[in-house]
Design an enzyme around this catalytic site. Structure first.
Site, PDB file in Angstrom:
ATOM      1  N   LYS A   1       6.756  -4.707   8.506  1.00  0.00           N
ATOM      2  CA  LYS A   1       6.322  -3.572   7.676  1.00  0.00           C
ATOM      3  C   LYS A   1       7.547  -2.879   7.145  1.00  0.00           C
ATOM      4  O   LYS A   1       8.384  -2.390   7.904  1.00  0.00           O
ATOM      5  CB  LYS A   1       5.520  -2.587   8.513  1.00  0.00           C
ATOM      6  CG  LYS A   1       4.061  -2.922   8.562  1.00  0.00           C
ATOM      7  CD  LYS A   1       3.249  -1.700   8.938  1.00  0.00           C
ATOM      8  CE  LYS A   1       1.781  -1.994   8.637  1.00  0.00           C
ATOM      9  NZ  LYS A   1       0.942  -0.854   8.965  1.00  0.00           N
TER      10      LYS A   1
ATOM     11  N   ASP B   1      -6.651   6.143  11.698  1.00  0.00           N
ATOM     12  CA  ASP B   1      -7.003   5.476  10.429  1.00  0.00           C
ATOM     13  C   ASP B   1      -7.734   4.169  10.741  1.00  0.00           C
ATOM     14  O   ASP B   1      -7.356   3.109  10.259  1.00  0.00           O
ATOM     15  CB  ASP B   1      -5.746   5.238   9.595  1.00  0.00           C
ATOM     16  CG  ASP B   1      -6.091   4.867   8.157  1.00  0.00           C
ATOM     17  OD1 ASP B   1      -7.238   5.113   7.730  1.00  0.00           O
ATOM     18  OD2 ASP B   1      -5.199   4.317   7.473  1.00  0.00           O
TER      19      ASP B   1
ATOM     20  N   GLY C   1       0.829  -1.201   0.000  1.00  0.00           N
ATOM     21  CA  GLY C   1       0.000   0.000   0.000  1.00  0.00           C
ATOM     22  C   GLY C   1       0.854   1.238   0.000  1.00  0.00           C
ATOM     23  O   GLY C   1       2.048   1.164  -0.300  1.00  0.00           O
ATOM     24  N   GLY C   2       0.222   2.350   0.315  1.00  0.00           N
ATOM     25  CA  GLY C   2       0.929   3.630   0.295  1.00  0.00           C
ATOM     26  C   GLY C   2       2.082   3.653   1.265  1.00  0.00           C
ATOM     27  O   GLY C   2       3.099   4.290   1.011  1.00  0.00           O
TER      28      GLY C   2
END
Ligand SMILES: *[C@@H]1O[C@H](CO)[C@@H](O)[C@H](O)[C@H]1NC(C)=O
Ligand SMILES: *[C@@H]1O[C@H](CO)[C@@H](O)[C@H](O)[C@H]1NC(C)=O
Ligand SMILES: *[C@@H]1O[C@H](CO)[C@@H](O)[C@H](O)[C@H]1NC(C)=O
Ligand SMILES: *[C@@H]1O[C@H](CO)[C@@H](O)[C@H](O)[C@H]1NC(C)=O
Ligand SMILES: *[C@@H]1O[C@H](CO)[C@@H](O)[C@H](O)[C@H]1NC(C)=O
Ligand SMILES: *[C@@H]1O[C@H](CO)[C@@H](O)[C@H](O)[C@H]1NC(C)=O
Ligand SMILES: CC(=O)N[C@H]1CO[C@H](CO)[C@@H](O)[C@@H]1O
Length: 675
Positions: free
Chosen positions: A429, A525, A411-412
């Site tokens: 990550k 988020d 993803g971003g």
């Protein structure tokens, strides 16, 4: 044979012990007369010469053949046994009526023992005259009855015919002589047709043997030549006593001439007998004891071939290349380095390049290590080291996960990999490279997060600080995200109980973060994709990465990050993230749970708008529920859930419940359903 010779030679050598410089003559003898060397077997005075080789030294200056007045010019033993001497010319003269007025046949007693032969190789017979023929004779002196008759004709009936330098029959002729010639005697033919009448321009005939090319014809000589003239010529000498013995036979006889060590017998090339020679690699006089001495072939002037290193040995020499050099034939070919220059250069070049490459690599590695360390420091490594609540991984520890592990998300923010660290399954990550972390608070936030242990929060295990954007290592949650479960390709049935439980526990997790920890931690988020499910479908909220930065770094609050489909419109307007923003997002999550429809960020197509429009109308809101769970007996519960969600979505922030309220209300709803 050699041994047999060696022994008596040695014996003589030890007994007489000759001095080195008199080796070429007999001991006690004079070796020189005038400027001519007299080597044995030649010699002056009794006991100094071998029979037949006596030389007299007139007035101590001029060597002559003993018993004659014939001068000796040179005496050599090697390479060619030769005596150069002067011998008189033969002649005859006439008066005008052609009568002989005087003559001489050239005879001298030069060879009483017969050791000499006039060299046929080196001499020629020359005859001067105008109508004459001459012949040579062998065997005139004593016991040699071997005779030759050979000669040539010289003719000229006019004084203008002979030419200077042209001895070709006109006034002068010359001819090769046969081998074996023992005497200098020349006979002229006279009488008959050989008339010398009326030859005033040519009163005498002359004849002589001399070295080839020595005599140059002059027509003036036809008119007059000194009759006492002598001419030089070469004599081949040899040991010729006892007749013509072979070398092998001679060697067994007393008086054998080759007495030096390292000498050998050579059969005479002209006439019977033999001569002696020093063997190869030696020089000197083979006719005297120890006369043959070693040649120093390495002496600069010796003229022996050697292009390498010369080493003289007894009787020979060695020519080799010095260590590290080679040649196919060091005698004639230059020694070249075993490692040719080209090879040396290429090795040097290759080595140099290798060194440069190694040094470059070393520098790169050192720089890289320094860079890693700098990054580690900038990312707060030293601070985190002290905390001890979090594992600090090295870049290489995680490398194999990126290589062998499985990419499970993208993803971003970057990529998420699943892999094994030790025996623990983890999710790593990996942010997009190039994003340099700027927050100075990062290490503190990591410490705080790592201390949070809640069953509904994804646990942060550790991080790697050796890269620009630190990589975070989380526990691995097997079932993936709620988003995948609800909207994934294969829509698996999901009971209301499970959904309710997800809602309850997610709310508890968020509430804990909002209120139970020492410091308020906002998520920022909240969305189904960030709610992960374990094997029992228990939710775990992930990705506090963004919330961390927003919650702590006030400067970044203006920066809106997150999925707009779940974003609090108030937050979007003000840019101020509050706990109520997470509540709004959670409301959207509840709507997704009960409708199984994906929230979208658009005015008309949004489930948020749909629910807000219809929530007052129970019948219409029923239509929005997921048909799988919208069974009659559960409609009340679903409506309650929708109402809770709508409360969360209130645009008046103050009217929204807190996350703790939400959690409590959900727990109540769950409890009511139980019995
Ligand atoms: C030898 O020397 C004597 C006296 O000096 C001299 O008369 C004579 O001519 C010389 N002989 C020769 C052949 O030179
Ligand atoms: C004698 O002969 C040798 C070899 O042929 C030569 O080297 C030398 O010069 C000669 N000597 C004279 C005086 O002619
Ligand atoms: C004698 O030895 C010399 C030098 O070794 C050589 O040149 C010569 O040919 C030899 N003579 C004969 C007749 O073998
Ligand atoms: C030539 O010599 C012979 C014999 O000696 C003699 O008889 C004759 O007269 C001589 N001729 C002349 C022209 O002198
Ligand atoms: C020389 O000889 C040639 C040929 O034999 C002859 O023709 C000529 O007449 C002779 N000359 C004299 C002067 O005898
Ligand atoms: C030649 O030599 C002999 C003896 O040596 C001498 O008597 C004679 O006069 C000489 N002749 C000439 C022309 O010199
Ligand atoms: C048979 C013969 O002529 N023998 C002689 C060989 O040579 C030696 C030395 O010159 C003489 O002594 C022999 O008489």
């Amino acid at each position: 044979m050699w041994m047999r010779l060696l022994f008596p030679a040695l014996l003589v050598a030890t007994m007489s012990a000759p001095v080195a410089d008199s080796l070429t003559v007999s001991p006690g003898c004079v070796g020189r007369c005038g400027d001519v060397d007299i080597p044995y077997p030649f010699g002056i005075g009794s006991g100094c010469f071998r029979k037949g080789f006596e030389i007299s030294c007139v007035n101590n200056t001029m060597p002559v053949m003993a018993g004659t007045t014939q001068r000796v010019l040179n005496l050599t033993l090697s390479p060619r046994p030769e005596a150069r001497v002067m011998l008189p010319i033969a002649w005859q003269c006439f008066n005008s009526t052609g009568d002989v007025t005087g003559d001489f046949d050239g005879k001298v007693n030069m060879n009483p023992e017969g050791v000499y032969r006039i060299s046929s190789e080196l001499n020629q017979l020359v005859l001067l005259g105008c109508n004459t023929f001459a012949q040579i004779k062998s065997g005139v002196s004593g016991r040699f009855n071997y005779q030759y008759y050979t000669g040539c004709v010289a003719f000229a009936n006019d004084s203008s015919l002979p030419q200077d330098g042209a001895c070709r029959g006109v006034g002068c002729c010359r001819i090769d002589i046969p081998p074996g010639l023992t005497d200098n005697v020349i006979d002229f033919e006279s009488g008959g047709s050989w008339t010398h009448e009326n030859q005033e321009f040519c009163p005498c005939d002359y004849a002589f043997i001399t070295n080839r090319g020595y005599y140059n014809f002059q027509k003036a000589h036809l008119r007059h030549m000194d009759v006492n003239t002598s001419m030089p010529l070469s004599l081949d000498w040899a040991i010729r006593d006892n007749g013509s013995l072979s070398c092998a036979a001679a060697a067994t006889k007393p008086g054998y001439a080759c007495i030096s060590r390292h000498s050998e017998c050579v059969v005479s090339a002209n006439g019977p007998g033999y001569t002696c020679n020093c063997t190869t690699g030696r020089e000197g006089n083979p006719y005297v004891v120890d006369g043959c001495t070693d040649i120093d072939e390495c002496a600069p002037q010796a003229g022996y071939p050697c292009r390498g290193t010369c080493k003289n040995t007894d009787g020979s020499y060695e020519c080799t290349c010095r260590p590290g050099y080679q040649s196919n034939d060091p005698f004639y070919e230059r020694c070249t380095p075993r490692f040719p220059l080209a090879a040396q250069i290429s090795i040097g070049v290759v080595g140099g390049i290798l060194l440069i490459v190694i040094m470059t690599f070393t520098i790169i590695i050192i720089k890289e290590k320094k860079k890693i360390h700098d990054t580690y420091k900038r990312n707060g490594g030293p601070v985190l080291e002290k905390a001890r609540t979090i594992k600090l991984f090295k870049k290489v520890d995680l490398q194999q996960i990126f290589k062998n592990g499985k990419l499970i998300g993208k993803g971003g923010f970057g990529e998420v990999y699943k892999g094994l660290l030790g025996d623990e399954l983890v999710a790593v990550k990996k942010p997009i490279s190039g994003n340099v972390l700027e927050s100075k608070q990062f290490p503190n936030e990591v410490i705080i997060q790592s201390q949070i242990i809640h069953k509904n929060i994804v646990r942060l295990i550790g991080c790697c600080l050796e890269v620009d954007s630190p990589m975070l290592v989380y526990e691995f949650i097997p079932r993936g995200s709620m988003d995948d479960i609800l909207h994934g390709e294969e829509k698996k049935p999901l009971s209301l109980d499970v959904r309710l439980n997800i809602a309850v526990e997610s709310a508890q997790g968020l509430a804990y973060m909002h209120s139970q920890t020492n410091k308020v931690i906002l998520h920022g988020d909240v969305k189904p994709a960030n709610i992960l499910l374990n094997d029992e479908f228990a939710p775990k909220i992930s990705d506090f990465g963004i919330s961390r930065l927003i919650a702590t770094d006030k400067e970044h609050t203006a920066l809106v990050i997150g999925d707009r489909s779940y974003m609090d419109p108030v937050y979007l307007q003000t840019g101020m993230l509050t706990a109520k923003s997470d509540v709004y997002s959670f409301g959207v999550v509840i709507l997704e749970l009960i409708s199984r429809k994906k929230a979208t960020y658009s005015e008309d197509n949004s489930i948020v708008k749909s629910f807000l429009d219809v929530h007052k109308d129970r019948k219409k809101s029923t239509e929005l529920f997921d048909t799988e769970i919208a069974v009659e007996e559960d409609l009340d519960l679903l409506v309650s859930l929708a109402e809770l969600a709508v409360d969360c979505l209130n645009l008046d922030v103050d009217q929204r419940p807190t996350m703790t309220d939400v959690a409590e209300r959900l727990v109540i709803l769950k409890r009511c359903r139980k019995p």
